[in-house]
Design a protein around this motif. Structure first.
Motif, PDB file in Angstrom:
ATOM      1  N   VAL A  12       0.835  -1.201   0.000  1.00 45.61           N
ATOM      2  CA  VAL A  12       0.000   0.000   0.000  1.00 45.61           C
ATOM      3  C   VAL A  12       0.872   1.254   0.000  1.00 45.61           C
ATOM      4  O   VAL A  12       1.777   1.395   0.835  1.00 45.61           O
ATOM      5  N   PHE A  13       0.569   2.152  -0.922  1.00 45.57           N
ATOM      6  CA  PHE A  13       1.251   3.437  -1.038  1.00 45.57           C
ATOM      7  C   PHE A  13       0.263   4.514  -0.612  1.00 45.57           C
ATOM      8  O   PHE A  13      -0.806   4.654  -1.212  1.00 45.57           O
ATOM      9  N   CYS A  14       0.605   5.266   0.416  1.00 51.74           N
ATOM     10  CA  CYS A  14      -0.320   6.240   1.001  1.00 51.74           C
ATOM     11  C   CYS A  14       0.257   7.648   0.875  1.00 51.74           C
ATOM     12  O   CYS A  14       1.347   7.924   1.384  1.00 51.74           O
ATOM     13  N   ARG A  15      -0.471   8.521   0.194  1.00 49.39           N
ATOM     14  CA  ARG A  15      -0.027   9.902  -0.002  1.00 49.39           C
ATOM     15  C   ARG A  15      -0.949  10.866   0.729  1.00 49.39           C
ATOM     16  O   ARG A  15      -2.170  10.802   0.596  1.00 49.39           O
ATOM     17  N   GLY A  16      -0.374  11.764   1.507  1.00 53.55           N
ATOM     18  CA  GLY A  16      -1.159  12.808   2.150  1.00 53.55           C
ATOM     19  C   GLY A  16      -1.458  13.924   1.170  1.00 53.55           C
ATOM     20  O   GLY A  16      -0.561  14.420   0.494  1.00 53.55           O
ATOM     21  N   ASP A  17      -2.734  14.317   1.070  1.00 51.60           N
ATOM     22  CA  ASP A  17      -3.134  15.352   0.112  1.00 51.60           C
ATOM     23  C   ASP A  17      -3.479  16.677   0.770  1.00 51.60           C
ATOM     24  O   ASP A  17      -3.829  17.632   0.086  1.00 51.60           O
ATOM     25  N   THR A  18      -3.409  16.740   2.101  1.00 53.41           N
ATOM     26  CA  THR A  18      -3.667  17.991   2.811  1.00 53.41           C
ATOM     27  C   THR A  18      -2.570  18.194   3.842  1.00 53.41           C
ATOM     28  O   THR A  18      -1.897  17.258   4.267  1.00 53.41           O
ATOM     29  N   GLU A  19      -2.408  19.430   4.252  1.00 55.84           N
ATOM     30  CA  GLU A  19      -1.445  19.743   5.297  1.00 55.84           C
ATOM     31  C   GLU A  19      -1.984  19.234   6.628  1.00 55.84           C
ATOM     32  O   GLU A  19      -3.098  19.558   7.038  1.00 55.84           O
TER      33      GLU A  19
ATOM     34  N   GLY B  84       6.364  15.908  11.135  1.00 55.31           N
ATOM     35  CA  GLY B  84       5.590  17.105  11.432  1.00 55.31           C
ATOM     36  C   GLY B  84       4.641  17.497  10.319  1.00 55.31           C
ATOM     37  O   GLY B  84       3.746  18.288  10.529  1.00 55.31           O
ATOM     38  N   ARG B  85       4.841  16.897   9.101  1.00 53.76           N
ATOM     39  CA  ARG B  85       4.012  17.314   7.968  1.00 53.76           C
ATOM     40  C   ARG B  85       3.491  16.089   7.242  1.00 53.76           C
ATOM     41  O   ARG B  85       4.111  15.041   7.211  1.00 53.76           O
ATOM     42  N   PHE B  86       2.322  16.267   6.592  1.00 50.40           N
ATOM     43  CA  PHE B  86       1.719  15.171   5.864  1.00 50.40           C
ATOM     44  C   PHE B  86       1.430  15.534   4.411  1.00 50.40           C
ATOM     45  O   PHE B  86       1.125  14.673   3.601  1.00 50.40           O
ATOM     46  N   SER B  87       1.516  16.798   4.064  1.00 47.84           N
ATOM     47  CA  SER B  87       1.137  17.226   2.727  1.00 47.84           C
ATOM     48  C   SER B  87       2.101  16.687   1.676  1.00 47.84           C
ATOM     49  O   SER B  87       3.303  16.934   1.720  1.00 47.84           O
ATOM     50  N   ARG B  88       1.560  15.940   0.711  1.00 43.09           N
ATOM     51  CA  ARG B  88       2.312  15.364  -0.410  1.00 43.09           C
ATOM     52  C   ARG B  88       3.422  14.418   0.051  1.00 43.09           C
ATOM     53  O   ARG B  88       4.308  14.082  -0.721  1.00 43.09           O
ATOM     54  N   GLY B  89       3.358  14.000   1.291  1.00 46.87           N
ATOM     55  CA  GLY B  89       4.285  12.980   1.736  1.00 46.87           C
ATOM     56  C   GLY B  89       3.767  11.607   1.347  1.00 46.87           C
ATOM     57  O   GLY B  89       2.559  11.405   1.181  1.00 46.87           O
ATOM     58  N   LEU B  90       4.680  10.653   1.190  1.00 48.73           N
ATOM     59  CA  LEU B  90       4.303   9.302   0.803  1.00 48.73           C
ATOM     60  C   LEU B  90       4.861   8.307   1.807  1.00 48.73           C
ATOM     61  O   LEU B  90       6.012   8.422   2.226  1.00 48.73           O
ATOM     62  N   ALA B  91       4.036   7.338   2.205  1.00 52.86           N
ATOM     63  CA  ALA B  91       4.485   6.236   3.045  1.00 52.86           C
ATOM     64  C   ALA B  91       4.099   4.934   2.369  1.00 52.86           C
ATOM     65  O   ALA B  91       3.057   4.852   1.706  1.00 52.86           O
TER      66      ALA B  91
ATOM     67  N   ASN C 111       0.101  -2.604  11.157  1.00 51.08           N
ATOM     68  CA  ASN C 111       0.793  -1.336  11.352  1.00 51.08           C
ATOM     69  C   ASN C 111      -0.084  -0.379  12.143  1.00 51.08           C
ATOM     70  O   ASN C 111      -1.306  -0.542  12.212  1.00 51.08           O
ATOM     71  N   ARG C 112       0.556   0.603  12.737  1.00 51.88           N
ATOM     72  CA  ARG C 112      -0.169   1.631  13.469  1.00 51.88           C
ATOM     73  C   ARG C 112       0.056   2.981  12.796  1.00 51.88           C
ATOM     74  O   ARG C 112       1.182   3.325  12.426  1.00 51.88           O
ATOM     75  N   THR C 113      -1.038   3.736  12.623  1.00 54.05           N
ATOM     76  CA  THR C 113      -0.950   5.083  12.056  1.00 54.05           C
ATOM     77  C   THR C 113      -1.723   6.045  12.952  1.00 54.05           C
ATOM     78  O   THR C 113      -2.876   5.794  13.307  1.00 54.05           O
ATOM     79  N   GLN C 114      -1.064   7.133  13.292  1.00 55.98           N
ATOM     80  CA  GLN C 114      -1.708   8.179  14.079  1.00 55.98           C
ATOM     81  C   GLN C 114      -1.579   9.505  13.342  1.00 55.98           C
ATOM     82  O   GLN C 114      -0.481   9.882  12.921  1.00 55.98           O
ATOM     83  N   VAL C 115      -2.691  10.187  13.151  1.00 54.06           N
ATOM     84  CA  VAL C 115      -2.700  11.527  12.559  1.00 54.06           C
ATOM     85  C   VAL C 115      -3.565  12.398  13.462  1.00 54.06           C
ATOM     86  O   VAL C 115      -4.731  12.067  13.709  1.00 54.06           O
ATOM     87  N   GLN C 116      -3.027  13.492  13.917  1.00 51.67           N
ATOM     88  CA  GLN C 116      -3.694  14.263  14.971  1.00 51.67           C
ATOM     89  C   GLN C 116      -4.711  15.280  14.459  1.00 51.67           C
ATOM     90  O   GLN C 116      -5.410  15.900  15.257  1.00 51.67           O
ATOM     91  N   HIS C 117      -4.793  15.449  13.137  1.00 56.72           N
ATOM     92  CA  HIS C 117      -5.736  16.416  12.575  1.00 56.72           C
ATOM     93  C   HIS C 117      -6.504  15.782  11.417  1.00 56.72           C
ATOM     94  O   HIS C 117      -6.109  14.737  10.885  1.00 56.72           O
ATOM     95  N   SER C 118      -7.591  16.416  11.011  1.00 59.78           N
ATOM     96  CA  SER C 118      -8.331  15.958   9.842  1.00 59.78           C
ATOM     97  C   SER C 118      -7.419  15.997   8.622  1.00 59.78           C
ATOM     98  O   SER C 118      -6.564  16.883   8.500  1.00 59.78           O
ATOM     99  N   HIS C 119      -7.615  15.058   7.704  1.00 58.36           N
ATOM    100  CA  HIS C 119      -6.693  14.948   6.585  1.00 58.36           C
ATOM    101  C   HIS C 119      -7.338  14.195   5.424  1.00 58.36           C
ATOM    102  O   HIS C 119      -8.336  13.503   5.583  1.00 58.36           O
ATOM    103  N   ALA C 120      -6.764  14.374   4.238  1.00 52.52           N
ATOM    104  CA  ALA C 120      -7.208  13.680   3.033  1.00 52.52           C
ATOM    105  C   ALA C 120      -6.054  12.851   2.487  1.00 52.52           C
ATOM    106  O   ALA C 120      -4.892  13.259   2.561  1.00 52.52           O
ATOM    107  N   LEU C 121      -6.379  11.680   1.927  1.00 54.41           N
ATOM    108  CA  LEU C 121      -5.371  10.747   1.435  1.00 54.41           C
ATOM    109  C   LEU C 121      -5.708  10.274   0.024  1.00 54.41           C
ATOM    110  O   LEU C 121      -6.879  10.166  -0.338  1.00 54.41           O
ATOM    111  N   THR C 122      -4.673   9.951  -0.732  1.00 55.52           N
ATOM    112  CA  THR C 122      -4.807   9.126  -1.923  1.00 55.52           C
ATOM    113  C   THR C 122      -4.007   7.859  -1.665  1.00 55.52           C
ATOM    114  O   THR C 122      -2.843   7.930  -1.266  1.00 55.52           O
ATOM    115  N   GLN C 123      -4.636   6.700  -1.856  1.00 54.44           N
ATOM    116  CA  GLN C 123      -3.971   5.440  -1.556  1.00 54.44           C
ATOM    117  C   GLN C 123      -3.996   4.520  -2.776  1.00 54.44           C
ATOM    118  O   GLN C 123      -4.991   4.456  -3.506  1.00 54.44           O
TER     119      GLN C 123
END
Length: 304
Positions: free
Chosen positions: A62-69, A85-92, A100-112
């Motif tokens: 799975v390739f996960c891209r953050g689409d919002t800050e 510290g940032r999620f915008s346009r980052g890829l995991a 796996n465990r994923t924690q995101v502290q704010h509302s966000h949009a993803l493309t997977q």
């Protein structure tokens, strides 16, 4: 959030990543799924509230891209947390068959993007990637800035999955292999061991395309004609012909459609069908791209 929660019952199994997302705690979030290609590619766009979930293992890479800050991101695939510290346009990249465990502290949009390793084993190996994705090195289970080239490929794949021509797997298959090659550091689909301009394997494929251009084609089908793996075939075809196979097939379909427009009175819908286009609108769009004019104008020019 008071601590991580299992997104699904730890004893529950899932057939793929999309199945997990639809049947787990993630199901409450708005999500758009698209699937296609002969490899079984799945993509989704998701809008999420803050999360702290332990995800069940799935048989997909799975390739996960953050689409919002979004600030405050933590990913842990079992080898220690990665905090960003940032999620915008980052890829995991999440390895297959691994919780796996994923924690995101704010509302966000993803493309997977999820790739079933079972159908891509040979291609993953030919790109230097192990089934669990470990040869992606620093990408695995880590949030990293995504190269613009692979981000554009993800966006293009998403668009292709919306297109009515997606019943022809050729383009999506090619983009999938290109995505793997780019992200694994292989760059463009360069040939393995070089390619001769008169490679008999590619000549066979070109003859096959001429006989079957009106049918839905896939990278796997054409690779079988060449007796090569899909990844090796894609590289060899481009090195021999000078263009990716999906570009070559589209050009030949457009050229055959133009010939029919100028030499027959067949309806446009029939020409589109015979040349392998999804419908008349698909034919019109590609004629505009390749010839700078519409099928009707091409036909009219032959009457003047």
């Amino acid at each position: 959030m008071t601590g991580p929660q299992h997104a699904a019952d730890p004893d529950q199994s899932f057939s793929n990543f999309a199945d997990f997302y639809r049947k787990s705690a993630y199901s409450v979030f708005p999500q758009d799924h698209r699937t296609g290609g002969s490899f079984g590619v799945t993509m989704m766009k998701v809008d999420q509230e803050p999360i702290d979930f332990i995800d069940a293992p799935v048989p997909d890479l799975v390739f996960c891209r953050g689409d919002t800050e979004s600030l405050g991101v933590m990913i842990d695939c079992g080898d220690g947390p990665d905090i960003s510290g940032r999620f915008s346009r980052g890829l995991a990249i999440y390895p297959a068959n691994t919780a796996n465990r994923t924690q995101v502290q704010h509302s966000h949009a993803l493309t997977q993007l999820a790739l079933p390793v079972a159908s891509l084993t040979e291609e993953i190996h030919s790109a230097g990637i192990t089934q669990d994705g470990s040869s992606f090195g620093p990408w695995l289970g880590r949030l990293r800035p995504q190269p613009l080239s692979t981000s554009r490929l993800m966006d293009r794949m998403w668009q292709v999955l919306q297109d009515p021509s997606k019943t022809d797997h050729l383009l999506l298959d090619g983009l999938t292999l290109q995505f793997l090659a780019e992200l694994s550091g292989a760059g463009d689909l360069a040939p393995l061991g070089g390619a001769h301009p008169e490679d008999e394997r590619i000549v066979r494929v070109i003859d096959y395309i001429e006989a079957h251009y009106g049918e839905a084609l896939s990278i796997g089908e054409l690779a079988a004609v060449a007796c090569l793996s899909p990844g090796h075939f894609s590289r060899t075809f481009k090195a021999t012909v000078g263009a990716p196979v999906w570009t070559y097939v589209t050009c030949r379909r457009c050229e055959r459609a133009k010939e029919m427009l100028l030499t027959t009175r067949l309806p446009l819908t029939e020409i589109a069908y015979r040349c392998g286009f999804a419908n008349q609108g698909h034919l019109t769009r590609l004629c505009n791209e390749h010839f700078g004019t519409t099928p009707g104008a091409i036909r009219q020019s032959g009457l003047s």
